[in-house]
Design a protein around this motif. Structure first.
Motif, PDB file in Angstrom:
ATOM      1  N   CYS A 109      89.523  83.673  77.883  1.00 48.62           N
ATOM      2  CA  CYS A 109      90.479  82.923  78.700  1.00 48.62           C
ATOM      3  C   CYS A 109      89.938  82.906  80.122  1.00 48.62           C
ATOM      4  CB  CYS A 109      91.849  83.582  78.645  1.00 48.62           C
ATOM      5  SG  CYS A 109      93.112  82.734  79.622  1.00 48.62           S
ATOM      6  N   THR A 110      89.675  81.732  80.657  1.00 48.90           N
ATOM      7  CA  THR A 110      88.994  81.624  81.956  1.00 48.90           C
ATOM      8  C   THR A 110      89.954  81.478  83.134  1.00 48.90           C
ATOM      9  OG1 THR A 110      88.779  79.226  81.637  1.00 48.90           O
ATOM     10  CG2 THR A 110      86.941  80.622  80.912  1.00 48.90           C
ATOM     11  N   GLN A 111      91.134  80.897  82.912  1.00 55.80           N
ATOM     12  CA  GLN A 111      92.087  80.681  84.006  1.00 55.80           C
ATOM     13  C   GLN A 111      93.508  80.795  83.462  1.00 55.80           C
ATOM     14  OE1 GLN A 111      91.484  76.903  86.021  1.00 55.80           O
ATOM     15  NE2 GLN A 111      89.249  77.045  85.809  1.00 55.80           N
ATOM     16  N   ILE A 112      94.447  81.067  84.371  1.00 55.04           N
ATOM     17  CA  ILE A 112      95.865  81.026  84.000  1.00 55.04           C
ATOM     18  C   ILE A 112      96.650  80.281  85.071  1.00 55.04           C
ATOM     19  CG2 ILE A 112      95.855  83.152  82.641  1.00 55.04           C
ATOM     20  CD1 ILE A 112      97.035  84.586  85.057  1.00 55.04           C
ATOM     21  N   ARG A 113      97.778  79.754  84.666  1.00 56.02           N
ATOM     22  CA  ARG A 113      98.690  79.083  85.601  1.00 56.02           C
ATOM     23  C   ARG A 113     100.108  79.288  85.114  1.00 56.02           C
ATOM     24  NH1 ARG A 113     100.938  74.696  83.275  1.00 56.02           N
ATOM     25  NH2 ARG A 113      99.792  73.537  81.665  1.00 56.02           N
ATOM     26  N   PRO A 114     101.096  79.178  85.991  1.00 53.61           N
ATOM     27  CA  PRO A 114     102.497  79.269  85.540  1.00 53.61           C
ATOM     28  C   PRO A 114     102.843  78.070  84.655  1.00 53.61           C
ATOM     29  CG  PRO A 114     102.313  79.563  87.922  1.00 53.61           C
ATOM     30  CD  PRO A 114     100.986  79.060  87.455  1.00 53.61           C
ATOM     31  N   ALA A 115     103.624  78.314  83.634  1.00 53.00           N
ATOM     32  CA  ALA A 115     104.064  77.218  82.764  1.00 53.00           C
ATOM     33  C   ALA A 115     105.055  76.326  83.500  1.00 53.00           C
ATOM     34  CB  ALA A 115     104.707  77.785  81.506  1.00 53.00           C
ATOM     35  N   ARG A 116     104.980  75.037  83.240  1.00 51.79           N
ATOM     36  CA  ARG A 116     105.921  74.096  83.835  1.00 51.79           C
ATOM     37  C   ARG A 116     107.248  74.144  83.084  1.00 51.79           C
ATOM     38  NH1 ARG A 116     101.248  70.895  82.821  1.00 51.79           N
ATOM     39  NH2 ARG A 116      99.859  70.812  84.636  1.00 51.79           N
ATOM     40  N   ASP A 117     108.297  73.695  83.741  1.00 55.36           N
ATOM     41  CA  ASP A 117     109.633  73.738  83.136  1.00 55.36           C
ATOM     42  C   ASP A 117     109.682  72.988  81.812  1.00 55.36           C
ATOM     43  OD1 ASP A 117     110.572  75.257  85.205  1.00 55.36           O
ATOM     44  OD2 ASP A 117     111.500  73.583  86.288  1.00 55.36           O
ATOM     45  N   GLU A 118     109.006  71.838  81.751  1.00 53.47           N
ATOM     46  CA  GLU A 118     109.052  71.037  80.524  1.00 53.47           C
ATOM     47  C   GLU A 118     108.261  71.676  79.375  1.00 53.47           C
ATOM     48  OE1 GLU A 118     105.871  69.146  83.248  1.00 53.47           O
ATOM     49  OE2 GLU A 118     107.889  70.032  83.442  1.00 53.47           O
ATOM     50  N   GLU A 119     107.459  72.683  79.683  1.00 54.71           N
ATOM     51  CA  GLU A 119     106.688  73.381  78.652  1.00 54.71           C
ATOM     52  C   GLU A 119     107.442  74.575  78.076  1.00 54.71           C
ATOM     53  OE1 GLU A 119     102.231  72.399  80.471  1.00 54.71           O
ATOM     54  OE2 GLU A 119     103.287  74.234  81.038  1.00 54.71           O
ATOM     55  N   LEU A 120     108.585  74.905  78.680  1.00 50.97           N
ATOM     56  CA  LEU A 120     109.365  76.067  78.264  1.00 50.97           C
ATOM     57  C   LEU A 120     110.683  75.627  77.624  1.00 50.97           C
ATOM     58  CD1 LEU A 120     108.862  78.250  81.473  1.00 50.97           C
ATOM     59  CD2 LEU A 120     107.715  78.539  79.262  1.00 50.97           C
ATOM     60  N   PRO A 121     111.261  76.456  76.751  1.00 48.81           N
ATOM     61  CA  PRO A 121     112.540  76.101  76.129  1.00 48.81           C
ATOM     62  C   PRO A 121     113.697  76.219  77.120  1.00 48.81           C
ATOM     63  CG  PRO A 121     111.847  78.289  75.422  1.00 48.81           C
ATOM     64  CD  PRO A 121     110.705  77.726  76.215  1.00 48.81           C
ATOM     65  N   SER A 122     114.819  75.614  76.776  1.00 50.83           N
ATOM     66  CA  SER A 122     116.024  75.688  77.606  1.00 50.83           C
ATOM     67  C   SER A 122     116.539  77.134  77.650  1.00 50.83           C
ATOM     68  CB  SER A 122     117.100  74.773  77.029  1.00 50.83           C
ATOM     69  OG  SER A 122     117.538  75.286  75.770  1.00 50.83           O
ATOM     70  N   PRO A 123     117.408  77.471  78.633  1.00 56.23           N
ATOM     71  CA  PRO A 123     117.959  78.840  78.704  1.00 56.23           C
ATOM     72  C   PRO A 123     118.658  79.267  77.419  1.00 56.23           C
ATOM     73  CG  PRO A 123     118.399  77.666  80.749  1.00 56.23           C
ATOM     74  CD  PRO A 123     117.808  76.665  79.804  1.00 56.23           C
ATOM     75  N   TYR A 124     119.354  78.347  76.757  1.00 56.30           N
ATOM     76  CA  TYR A 124     120.053  78.669  75.509  1.00 56.30           C
ATOM     77  C   TYR A 124     119.060  79.067  74.415  1.00 56.30           C
ATOM     78  CZ  TYR A 124     122.520  77.795  71.092  1.00 56.30           C
ATOM     79  OH  TYR A 124     123.040  77.909  69.831  1.00 56.30           O
ATOM     80  N   ILE A 125     118.007  78.283  74.244  1.00 53.36           N
ATOM     81  CA  ILE A 125     116.988  78.581  73.236  1.00 53.36           C
ATOM     82  C   ILE A 125     116.215  79.845  73.620  1.00 53.36           C
ATOM     83  CG2 ILE A 125     114.906  77.748  72.084  1.00 53.36           C
ATOM     84  CD1 ILE A 125     117.448  76.307  71.246  1.00 53.36           C
ATOM     85  N   GLU A 126     115.970  80.012  74.896  1.00 51.32           N
ATOM     86  CA  GLU A 126     115.209  81.186  75.352  1.00 51.32           C
ATOM     87  C   GLU A 126     115.936  82.489  75.029  1.00 51.32           C
ATOM     88  OE1 GLU A 126     112.247  83.578  77.001  1.00 51.32           O
ATOM     89  OE2 GLU A 126     112.247  81.525  76.232  1.00 51.32           O
ATOM     90  N   GLU A 127     117.271  82.463  75.027  1.00 50.43           N
ATOM     91  CA  GLU A 127     118.024  83.663  74.646  1.00 50.43           C
ATOM     92  C   GLU A 127     117.657  84.099  73.236  1.00 50.43           C
ATOM     93  OE1 GLU A 127     122.262  84.429  75.621  1.00 50.43           O
ATOM     94  OE2 GLU A 127     122.223  82.348  76.377  1.00 50.43           O
ATOM     95  N   TYR A 128     117.618  83.147  72.324  1.00 52.46           N
ATOM     96  CA  TYR A 128     117.263  83.459  70.934  1.00 52.46           C
ATOM     97  C   TYR A 128     115.779  83.831  70.819  1.00 52.46           C
ATOM     98  CZ  TYR A 128     121.752  81.980  69.006  1.00 52.46           C
ATOM     99  OH  TYR A 128     123.094  81.898  68.687  1.00 52.46           O
ATOM    100  N   ARG A 129     114.940  83.081  71.512  1.00 53.48           N
ATOM    101  CA  ARG A 129     113.494  83.335  71.423  1.00 53.48           C
ATOM    102  C   ARG A 129     113.136  84.708  71.970  1.00 53.48           C
ATOM    103  NH1 ARG A 129     109.077  84.292  73.273  1.00 53.48           N
ATOM    104  NH2 ARG A 129     110.059  84.727  75.279  1.00 53.48           N
ATOM    105  N   SER A 130     113.635  85.038  73.162  1.00 55.96           N
ATOM    106  CA  SER A 130     113.273  86.312  73.793  1.00 55.96           C
ATOM    107  C   SER A 130     113.857  87.507  73.038  1.00 55.96           C
ATOM    108  CB  SER A 130     113.720  86.332  75.257  1.00 55.96           C
ATOM    109  OG  SER A 130     115.122  86.156  75.369  1.00 55.96           O
ATOM    110  N   ALA A 131     115.090  87.357  72.506  1.00 54.34           N
ATOM    111  CA  ALA A 131     115.692  88.455  71.735  1.00 54.34           C
ATOM    112  C   ALA A 131     114.871  88.737  70.480  1.00 54.34           C
ATOM    113  CB  ALA A 131     117.133  88.104  71.364  1.00 54.34           C
ATOM    114  N   LEU A 132     114.438  87.671  69.812  1.00 53.89           N
ATOM    115  CA  LEU A 132     113.605  87.841  68.618  1.00 53.89           C
ATOM    116  C   LEU A 132     112.243  88.416  68.986  1.00 53.89           C
ATOM    117  CD1 LEU A 132     113.259  87.492  65.593  1.00 53.89           C
ATOM    118  CD2 LEU A 132     112.618  85.094  66.001  1.00 53.89           C
ATOM    119  N   ASP A 133     111.692  87.988  70.103  1.00 55.68           N
ATOM    120  CA  ASP A 133     110.388  88.485  70.560  1.00 55.68           C
ATOM    121  C   ASP A 133     110.433  89.990  70.797  1.00 55.68           C
ATOM    122  OD1 ASP A 133     107.667  88.135  71.416  1.00 55.68           O
ATOM    123  OD2 ASP A 133     108.349  88.283  73.484  1.00 55.68           O
ATOM    124  N   VAL A 134     111.527  90.480  71.370  1.00 56.08           N
ATOM    125  CA  VAL A 134     111.672  91.920  71.633  1.00 56.08           C
ATOM    126  C   VAL A 134     111.672  92.700  70.324  1.00 56.08           C
ATOM    127  CG1 VAL A 134     113.273  93.698  72.460  1.00 56.08           C
ATOM    128  CG2 VAL A 134     112.843  91.664  73.853  1.00 56.08           C
TER     129      VAL A 134
END
Length: 307
Positions: A109-134
């Protein structure tokens, strides 16, 4: 003249060399593509053909084997997969909300950048995604010494509230590379999880692939695949995550146990079946008295060695 014509017939075109080189790269055992690439480059003796083959094969190989790469500043890692792919060389890590730029051929991996808003899920979906990720991260940390995982939203990432369906994908990969001991192996599993709001159910589809390569004084490869299905009820993010983690743990443990049982029985079952216990006549071959067979008698007469 004949030799010249023969050599002309077997000469390979650049396209044929490209196809062969690409095939070898794509079929490299887990963790061994760099060794294969080094040898191929030497055998081809043509950098143009090699670069063409490598530029096409490495991205496909990295995604199919879900290669894990460290960020340059070691702030995290990114899995190279079709689920994390944003462009041909950019891959999302949803846990850190960063995007890594990948050099496929060098596998870094040669470079990194912050993800743009449109590349990330909505706050509602992120609740489910992050809880499952943990929950999945805890499970992988316990089950796989060198395992990594990530959870992606592949459908419905813009859903803002209850009332719509969405889909998450859990990717788990674990590798053990030990070329000095002549063995390499990998475990990979993909879990597609569909949240169906109207039915209030969660459908789970899993695919597991296990690969291993032993090459001490030989060449033995294992490629085992398994698919399964399950379901649970649609719950809160935390309760859903706990339930889904237990489903994944159950199926992976069950499959691993079945693998261990089948391979522990190989010497007493499968290997023995590969050999015929008795010839077609159902009698042991009488090595002490082979004269009774007509072939032996005929040879004896022909050679004039009759007693």
């Amino acid at each position: 003249m004949a030799d010249a014509e023969e050599n002309e017939e077997i000469a390979l075109t650049d396209d044929q060399k490209f196809d062969i080189a690409k095939w070898f790269l794509l079929n490299s055992p887990p963790g061994e593509i760099q060794y294969v690439a080094k040898d191929l480059r030497s055998v081809l003796n043509d950098d143009n053909v090699y670069r063409r083959a490598a530029s096409e094969a490495f991205p496909l190989y990295n995604k199919s084997h879900v290669v894990c790469l460290q960020f340059p500043n070691r702030s995290g890692e990114v899995l190279v997969s079709s689920y994390s792919e944003l462009s041909e060389d950019e891959y999302l890590d949803p846990r850190t909300a960063q995007v890594g730029k990948v050099d496929h051929v060098r596998q870094i991996c040669t470079q990194i950048r912050p993800a743009r808003d449109e590349e990330l899920p909505s706050p509602y979906i992120e609740e489910y995604r992050s809880a499952l990720d943990v929950e999945i991260s805890k499970y992988v940390g316990e089950a796989y010494p060198k395992g990594v995982c990530s959870v992606y939203c592949t459908s419905g990432k813009d859903v803002e509230d209850y009332g719509s369906d969405f889909e998450l994908v859990v990717v788990i990969t674990a590798t053990r590379h030990s070329p000095q001991n002549f063995c390499n192996g990998s475990w990979g599993s993909i879990w597609n999880i569909e949240f169906k709001d109207e039915l209030q159910t969660v459908e789970v589809r899993g695919k597991v692939q296990v690969s291993a390569h032993y090459f001490e004084e030989g060449n033995v490869q294992l490629d085992a695949k398994h698919e399964c299905r399950d379901s649970t009820i649609f719950q809160s993010p935390e309760d859903s995550a706990d339930s889904l983690m237990n489903i994944i743990r159950h199926h992976e443990t069950e499959y691993l146990t079945s693998l261990q049982a089948s391979y522990s029985n190989l010497p007493d079952s499968t290997f023995k079946e590969l050999r015929r216990k008795l010839p077609v006549t159902r009698t042991l071959f009488p090595w002490h008295n082979t004269v009774q067979f007509s072939l032996t008698r005929d040879l004896t007469k022909e050679l004039g060695i009759e007693k």
